[in-house]
Scaffold this active site. Structure first.
Site, PDB file in Angstrom:
ATOM      1  N   LEU A  29      39.092  39.673  31.769  1.00  9.19           N
ATOM      2  CA  LEU A  29      38.464  39.690  33.084  1.00  9.19           C
ATOM      3  C   LEU A  29      37.646  40.970  33.128  1.00  9.19           C
ATOM      4  O   LEU A  29      38.199  42.057  33.273  1.00  9.19           O
ATOM      5  CB  LEU A  29      39.538  39.769  34.183  1.00  9.19           C
ATOM      6  CG  LEU A  29      40.046  38.466  34.789  1.00  9.19           C
ATOM      7  CD1 LEU A  29      40.669  37.596  33.726  1.00  9.19           C
ATOM      8  CD2 LEU A  29      41.078  38.762  35.869  1.00  9.19           C
ATOM      9  N   CYS A  72      31.791  55.790  31.560  1.00  7.11           N
ATOM     10  CA  CYS A  72      32.931  54.872  31.601  1.00  7.11           C
ATOM     11  C   CYS A  72      33.029  54.181  30.240  1.00  7.11           C
ATOM     12  O   CYS A  72      32.238  54.454  29.340  1.00  7.11           O
ATOM     13  CB  CYS A  72      32.761  53.851  32.731  1.00  7.11           C
ATOM     14  SG  CYS A  72      31.293  52.841  32.539  1.00  7.11           S
ATOM     15  N   CYS A  99      33.108  50.733  29.933  1.00 10.77           N
ATOM     16  CA  CYS A  99      32.881  49.298  30.180  1.00 10.77           C
ATOM     17  C   CYS A  99      32.059  48.621  29.089  1.00 10.77           C
ATOM     18  O   CYS A  99      32.422  47.527  28.624  1.00 10.77           O
ATOM     19  CB  CYS A  99      32.199  49.106  31.529  1.00 10.77           C
ATOM     20  SG  CYS A  99      33.175  49.761  32.888  1.00 10.77           S
ATOM     21  N   ASP A 103      40.298  50.392  44.720  1.00 12.95           N
ATOM     22  CA  ASP A 103      39.846  49.185  44.029  1.00 12.95           C
ATOM     23  C   ASP A 103      39.698  48.084  45.068  1.00 12.95           C
ATOM     24  O   ASP A 103      40.679  47.704  45.703  1.00 12.95           O
ATOM     25  CB  ASP A 103      40.903  48.804  42.964  1.00 12.95           C
ATOM     26  CG  ASP A 103      40.358  47.843  41.932  1.00 12.95           C
ATOM     27  OD1 ASP A 103      39.443  47.068  42.264  1.00 12.95           O
ATOM     28  OD2 ASP A 103      40.863  47.863  40.791  1.00 12.95           O
ATOM     29  N   ARG A 140      38.450  45.060  44.403  1.00 13.90           N
ATOM     30  CA  ARG A 140      38.225  43.771  43.743  1.00 13.90           C
ATOM     31  C   ARG A 140      39.287  42.736  44.120  1.00 13.90           C
ATOM     32  O   ARG A 140      40.416  43.096  44.410  1.00 13.90           O
ATOM     33  CB  ARG A 140      38.255  43.947  42.207  1.00 13.90           C
ATOM     34  CG  ARG A 140      37.085  44.707  41.676  1.00 13.90           C
ATOM     35  CD  ARG A 140      37.222  44.956  40.192  1.00 13.90           C
ATOM     36  NE  ARG A 140      38.248  45.932  39.872  1.00 13.90           N
ATOM     37  CZ  ARG A 140      38.537  46.348  38.649  1.00 13.90           C
ATOM     38  NH1 ARG A 140      37.878  45.850  37.625  1.00 13.90           N
ATOM     39  NH2 ARG A 140      39.466  47.256  38.441  1.00 13.90           N
TER      40      ARG A 140
HETATM   41  N1  LIG Z   1      33.827  52.778  42.300  1.00 13.68           N
HETATM   42  C1  LIG Z   1      33.724  53.083  41.005  1.00 13.68           C
HETATM   43  N2  LIG Z   1      33.657  52.084  40.111  1.00 13.68           N
HETATM   44  C2  LIG Z   1      33.580  52.412  38.820  1.00 13.68           C
HETATM   45  C3  LIG Z   1      33.541  53.736  38.364  1.00 13.68           C
HETATM   46  N3  LIG Z   1      33.438  53.725  37.017  1.00 13.68           N
HETATM   47  C4  LIG Z   1      33.416  52.420  36.656  1.00 13.68           C
HETATM   48  N4  LIG Z   1      33.497  51.634  37.728  1.00 13.68           N
HETATM   49  C5  LIG Z   1      33.610  50.174  37.826  1.00 13.68           C
HETATM   50  O1  LIG Z   1      34.910  49.838  37.427  1.00 13.68           O
HETATM   51  C6  LIG Z   1      34.929  48.524  36.939  1.00 13.68           C
HETATM   52  C7  LIG Z   1      35.618  48.551  35.580  1.00 13.68           C
HETATM   53  O2  LIG Z   1      36.150  47.361  35.438  1.00 13.68           O
HETATM   54  P1  LIG Z   1      37.081  46.844  34.275  1.00 13.68           P
HETATM   55  O3  LIG Z   1      36.315  46.904  32.994  1.00 13.68           O
HETATM   56  O4  LIG Z   1      37.622  45.551  34.734  1.00 13.68           O
HETATM   57  O5  LIG Z   1      38.194  47.936  34.112  1.00 13.68           O
HETATM   58  P2  LIG Z   1      39.656  48.204  34.529  1.00 13.68           P
HETATM   59  O6  LIG Z   1      40.063  47.788  35.895  1.00 13.68           O
HETATM   60  O7  LIG Z   1      39.785  49.637  34.247  1.00 13.68           O
HETATM   61  O8  LIG Z   1      40.581  47.379  33.546  1.00 13.68           O
HETATM   62  P3  LIG Z   1      40.540  47.179  31.991  1.00 13.68           P
HETATM   63  O9  LIG Z   1      39.218  47.618  31.491  1.00 13.68           O
HETATM   64  O10 LIG Z   1      40.795  45.722  31.853  1.00 13.68           O
HETATM   65  O11 LIG Z   1      41.646  47.977  31.413  1.00 13.68           O
HETATM   66  C8  LIG Z   1      33.489  48.074  36.873  1.00 13.68           C
HETATM   67  O12 LIG Z   1      33.225  47.257  38.002  1.00 13.68           O
HETATM   68  C9  LIG Z   1      32.703  49.375  36.960  1.00 13.68           C
HETATM   69  O13 LIG Z   1      31.445  49.219  37.572  1.00 13.68           O
HETATM   70  C10 LIG Z   1      33.630  54.766  39.336  1.00 13.68           C
HETATM   71  O14 LIG Z   1      33.664  55.956  39.043  1.00 13.68           O
HETATM   72  N5  LIG Z   1      33.712  54.376  40.643  1.00 13.68           N
HETATM   73 ZN   LIG Z   2      31.671  51.070  33.706  1.00 17.24          ZN
END
Ligand SMILES: Nc1nc2c(ncn2[C@@H]2O[C@H](COP(=O)(O)OP(=O)(O)OP(=O)(O)O)[C@@H](O)[C@H]2O)c(=O)[nH]1
Ligand SMILES: [Zn+2]
Length: 357
Positions: free
Chosen positions: A213, A228, A230, A289, A291
Site C-alpha cells: 500500500l 523521505c 518513498c 496521519d 490517511r
Molecule cells: N505530512 C507529511 N507527509 C510526509 C512527509 N514525508 C513523507 N510524507 C508522506 O508520507 C507518505 C509515506 O507513505 P508510505 O510510503 O505509505 O509510508 P509509511 O506510512 O511510512 O509506511 P511504509 O513505507 O509502508 O513503511 C506519503 O504520502 C508521503 O507524501 C512529511 O514530512 N510530512
Molecule cells: Zn515521500
C-alpha cells in the site's frame, strides 16, 4: 427516484466550493475556509453578524496557539472586536508562528453545539486546505443560500464508513520490472481522489499475494527527493514483484499522509524551522496521519484478494488490514532509500509512529 443531488453529492460540491474559496451553507450556518478567503468575502461575512462569527481550529492547532479546545477535537474562537483578515490567516497558518508568537489571547466558546463547526473543519481537510474555517452561526438558511447561489450541505459524519469505490477502467501496461503489468483505476463514490492498483503477473487469489500500500509522494516518487524514502520504496516494491513474477501495488492518492501536497510543503517549511514531521503536522492542525487505509483493503477485496504478504515497515498498515478483513500472512520489511537527509525523518517515524527499523 429523484433527480436531486444526494447528501454525499452535496458534500462533494461543498468541498469543491470551499476549495474555490466560495462559502457554503451547513445546518443553517455559513462556512468559509480561512485559507482562501478574500477580503471582500471576509467583510461581507462579518457584516452578517460578528457576534455569531467563530474561527474554528482543530485542537492540534489550538494547542500551539494556547487556545482552549472545549469541544474535544475543536476550538471555536470568538473574533476580537478589531479582527482583521490577517489575524484570521495568521491564526490558521503556522508559517509566521515563530516570528509572531503572540497572536492571542484567544477566547474560546463553550456554549451550544459544535456540529456545524466540526463539519466545516472536516470539509477543509477533505479539500486539502488548512483545517481552519470561519463560521457565521445561523446566518445561512435556505433562502440565504438560494439568494447567494451557495451550495447547502448536510452535516458530515467525522467518523464515516469507508467510501465505496468502483473500478473505472483497467488496461495492460508493460513495465520495466515486468512485461505483464496491468493498471486498474478506482473511483470513490464521494467525488474524492481516484486510486490505482498495479497488478503484476496473474497472482493466484488462493494464496497470500505480495502487496504494497503505497501512499503518493510527489517529491519522493517523481522528483527524487532525499527527504523521505518513498521513491526507493516504490521502485523496490515493484522490482520485488517483478522478480517474483506477481504482486499488487496499490498507489493511493493520499499525498503527504493525507494532507495534500500544498500542506505537505507547509509541513516541510516548518521542518526547516526545526520541527519534526509529526510536530509539523500538529502545528498545521492535522493529526500525524490523516490517511484512511481501509481504502486499500477495499481495493484488494475488489480485486479478489483476501490475504497478503505486505511490504511495509508500518505496523499501523498491518493492523488496519487485519481489522478490515484482509489477512496479513506476513509482513515483508522494506528498508531502502536511507540518506543523510532523511535519517532524522526515519528516526522520528520509528520513535513516534511505531515504524519498525
Ligand atoms: N505530512 C507529511 N507527509 C510526509 C512527509 N514525508 C513523507 N510524507 C508522506 O508520507 C507518505 C509515506 O507513505 P508510505 O510510503 O505509505 O509510508 P509509511 O506510512 O511510512 O509506511 P511504509 O513505507 O509502508 O513503511 C506519503 O504520502 C508521503 O507524501 C512529511 O514530512 N510530512
Ligand atoms: Zn515521500
Amino acid at each position: 427516484m429523484t433527480l436531486r443531488p444526494t447528501d454525499q453529492e452535496r458534500i462533494a460540491r461543498a468541498r469543491n466550493d470551499l476549495r474555490l474559496g466560495i462559502p457554503v451553507c451547513v445546518g443553517g450556518s455559513v462556512v468559509a475556509a480561512v485559507e482562501n478567503l478574500t477580503r471582500e468575502r471576509f467583510e461581507a461575512l462579518l457584516a452578517l453578524g460578528p457576534e455569531r462569527a467563530r474561527l474554528v481550529l482543530t485542537a492540534r492547532r489550538a494547542s500551539t496557539l494556547n487556545a482552549r479546545a472545549y469541544d474535544g477535537d475543536l476550538a471555536r474562537i470568538e473574533l476580537p472586536s478589531d479582527v482583521t483578515l490577517a489575524w484570521l490567516r495568521a491564526s490558521a497558518d503556522p508559517a509566521s508562528d515563530l516570528d509572531h508568537p503572540m497572536k492571542g489571547p484567544y477566547v474560546s466558546d463553550r456554549t451550544g453545539s459544535a456540529d456545524v463547526h466540526r463539519t466545516a473543519v472536516t470539509l477543509c481537510k477533505q479539500a486539502f486546505l488548512l483545517p481552519a474555517a470561519l463560521v457565521i452561526e445561523g446566518a445561512g438558511d435556505a433562502a440565504f443560500a438560494a439568494a447567494h447561489g451557495f451550495v447547502t450541505a448536510p452535516l458530515v459524519d467525522p467518523d464515516p464508513d469507508v467510501v465505496i469505490l468502483d473500478e473505472t477502467s483497467a488496461a495492460r501496461v508493460p513495465l520495466a520490472v515486468s512485461s505483464a503489468g496491468r493498471v486498474h483505476v478506482f473511483r470513490p463514490r464521494d467525488g474524492a481522489e481516484e486510486h490505482y492498483a498495479i497488478e503484476i503477473g496473474q497472482p493466484d487469489r488462493a494464496v497470500p499475494v505480495l502487496s504494497r500500500l503505497h501512499s503518493a509522494c510527489f517529491t519522493g516518487d517523481v522528483i527524487g527527493s532525499l527527504k523521505c524514502d518513498c521513491g526507493p520504496q516504490l521502485r523496490a516494491a515493484l522490482a520485488q514483484m517483478g522478480a517474483e513474477g506477481q504482486g499488487v501495488l496499490l498507489y493511493l492518492n493520499q499525498e503527504g499522509r493525507g494532507i495534500g501536497l500544498a500542506n505537505k510543503m507547509r509541513a516541510y517549511a516548518l521542518q526547516d524551522q526545526g520541527f519534526d514531521t509529526v510536530e509539523a503536522n500538529h502545528r498545521l492542525g492535522f493529526e500525524d496521519d490523516e490517511r484512511d487505509f481501509r481504502i486499500g483493503a477495499q481495493i484488494l477485496k475488489l480485486l479478489g484478494f483476501s490475504a497478503v504478504r505486505l511490504l511495509t515497515n508500518n505496523p499501523g498498515k498491518v493492523a488496519m488490514m487485519q481489522a478490515t478483513g484482509v489477512h496479513v500472512a506476513e509482513r515483508v520489511p522494506l528498508r531502502v532509500g536511507e540518506t543523510p537527509q532523511n535519517a532524522a525523518y526515519l528516526a522520528t517515524k520509528a520513535a513516534k509512529s511505531g515504524h519498525l527499523l
